[in-house]
Write an enzyme that holds these catalytic residues in place. Structure first.
Site, PDB file in Angstrom:
ATOM      1  CG  HIS A  97       6.364  55.175  -7.715  1.00  0.00           C
ATOM      2  ND1 HIS A  97       6.916  56.415  -7.811  1.00  0.00           N
ATOM      3  CD2 HIS A  97       6.876  54.209  -8.458  1.00  0.00           C
ATOM      4  CE1 HIS A  97       8.180  56.255  -8.474  1.00  0.00           C
ATOM      5  NE2 HIS A  97       8.013  55.020  -8.875  1.00  0.00           N
ATOM      6  NE  ARG A  98      10.737  55.435  -7.117  1.00  0.00           N
ATOM      7  CZ  ARG A  98      11.573  56.491  -7.741  1.00  0.00           C
ATOM      8  NH1 ARG A  98      12.310  57.248  -6.927  1.00  0.00           N
ATOM      9  NH2 ARG A  98      11.304  56.604  -9.011  1.00  0.00           N
ATOM     10  CD  GLU A 113       7.569  50.619  -7.705  1.00  0.00           C
ATOM     11  OE1 GLU A 113       8.647  50.455  -8.356  1.00  0.00           O
ATOM     12  OE2 GLU A 113       7.727  51.615  -6.809  1.00  0.00           O
ATOM     13  CG  ASP A 133      12.457  50.631  -7.132  1.00  0.00           C
ATOM     14  OD1 ASP A 133      11.968  50.584  -8.303  1.00  0.00           O
ATOM     15  OD2 ASP A 133      12.222  51.554  -6.285  1.00  0.00           O
ATOM     16  CG  HIS A 166      14.291  54.517  -8.016  1.00  0.00           C
ATOM     17  ND1 HIS A 166      15.159  55.434  -8.726  1.00  0.00           N
ATOM     18  CD2 HIS A 166      13.442  53.968  -8.953  1.00  0.00           C
ATOM     19  CE1 HIS A 166      14.621  55.367  -9.973  1.00  0.00           C
ATOM     20  NE2 HIS A 166      13.470  54.429 -10.042  1.00  0.00           N
ATOM     21  CD  GLU A 201      11.768  49.306 -11.589  1.00  0.00           C
ATOM     22  OE1 GLU A 201      12.572  49.641 -12.568  1.00  0.00           O
ATOM     23  OE2 GLU A 201      10.759  49.956 -10.806  1.00  0.00           O
ATOM     24  CE  LYS A 211      15.980  50.962 -10.557  1.00  0.00           C
ATOM     25  NZ  LYS A 211      15.174  51.917 -11.352  1.00  0.00           N
ATOM     26  CG  ASP A 226       5.384  59.601  -6.250  1.00  0.00           C
ATOM     27  OD1 ASP A 226       5.677  58.398  -6.314  1.00  0.00           O
ATOM     28  OD2 ASP A 226       5.991  60.486  -6.817  1.00  0.00           O
TER      29      ASP A 226
END
Length: 249
Positions: free
Chosen positions: A12-13, A39, A41, A54, A116, A118, A233
């Protein structure tokens, strides 16, 4: 004997828990940890460049202030996106989408790349067209999954670039997400882990990729239910927990 596939660990990020989020350092750490997916954004600068961040504002993760949409790419590149995490990472720049893609290609990454959009707070008109154009020009050795909280972005981009996979993000709006799945507008659902645990009746019926799964109890929950994937994370920690529960690939 049939063996279920491993639950995919998606960083995640990047490795957000151990590096400044959404930076090349975080993505490299996730790859090195053995994550199955990355992943991140995507947003648009004032001069219409695809960049990775993000928050809609730059305040939390950089030394700047204001909305990302009001910065040009050159102005964004002048910001420090690492010092907020630790002085060790001072001077870390905000990456562009292309810089992340090239990093993955150099690493021969062949997992899942979840991008993703945003667009749920700022719609960024034209971002779907720019993403479709980018991936039509740039061949990649990994699976691309587009996700968003905004249904319209997914429907628009899917019409332009049907080669990718699509997933609906949601925190509580499960009915809308399921409706999109029934209509084949998305192929996967990405719910909040708290929603998943409160709606156990869904578990036998759909494959999910919950977010954000950080403690060992939630990781164990996801692995024991053999979800398709999970966002964390802490990809290195998740790899170790998965090995204990699901074994090695």
């Amino acid at each position: 004997m049939f063996k279920r596939p491993l639950t995919q660990i998606i960083a995640h990020r990047g490795s957000k828990g151990t590096r400044p989020e959404n930076t090349l350092s975080a993505f490299q750490a996730a790859i090195d940890a053995g994550a199955d997916g990355i992943e991140t954004d995507v947003q648009l600068t004032r001069d219409h460049q695809l960049v990775i961040m993000h928050d809609e504002r730059v305040d939390r993760t950089t030394d700047g202030t204001g909305y990302l949409k009001d910065f040009t790419l050159a102005e964004l590149k002048d910001l420090d996106a690492g010092h907020f995490f630790s002085p060790e990472y001072a001077g870390t720049p905000v990456p562009t989408l292309d810089e992340v893609i090239q990093l993955l290609i150099r690493n021969d990454f062949q997992g899942v790349f979840n991008l993703e959009l945003k667009t749920n707070k700022i719609p960024y008109p034209g971002i779907e067209q720019r993403l479709a154009g980018y991936f039509q020009r740039q061949s990649v050795p990994f699976r691309v999954v587009f996700s968003s909280f905004r249904a319209k972005s997914l429907i628009t981009l899917r019409a332009l670039y049907p080669e990718a996979e699509y997933a609906k993000l949601f925190k509580t709006a499960g009915q809308q997400a399921r409706r999109m799945q029934r209509r084949h507008q998305v192929g996967a659902l990405h719910p909040d882990i708290h929603w998943v645990k409160a709606n156990r009746f869904w578990l036998p019926h759909v494959q999910l990729r919950p977010w954000t799964v950080n403690n060992e109890a939630d990781m164990t929950y996801c692995f024991r239910h053999h979800f398709a994937g999970m966002f964390t994370d802490y990809p290195a920690r998740a790899v170790a927990v998965r090995a204990e529960i699901q074994g090695e690939s």
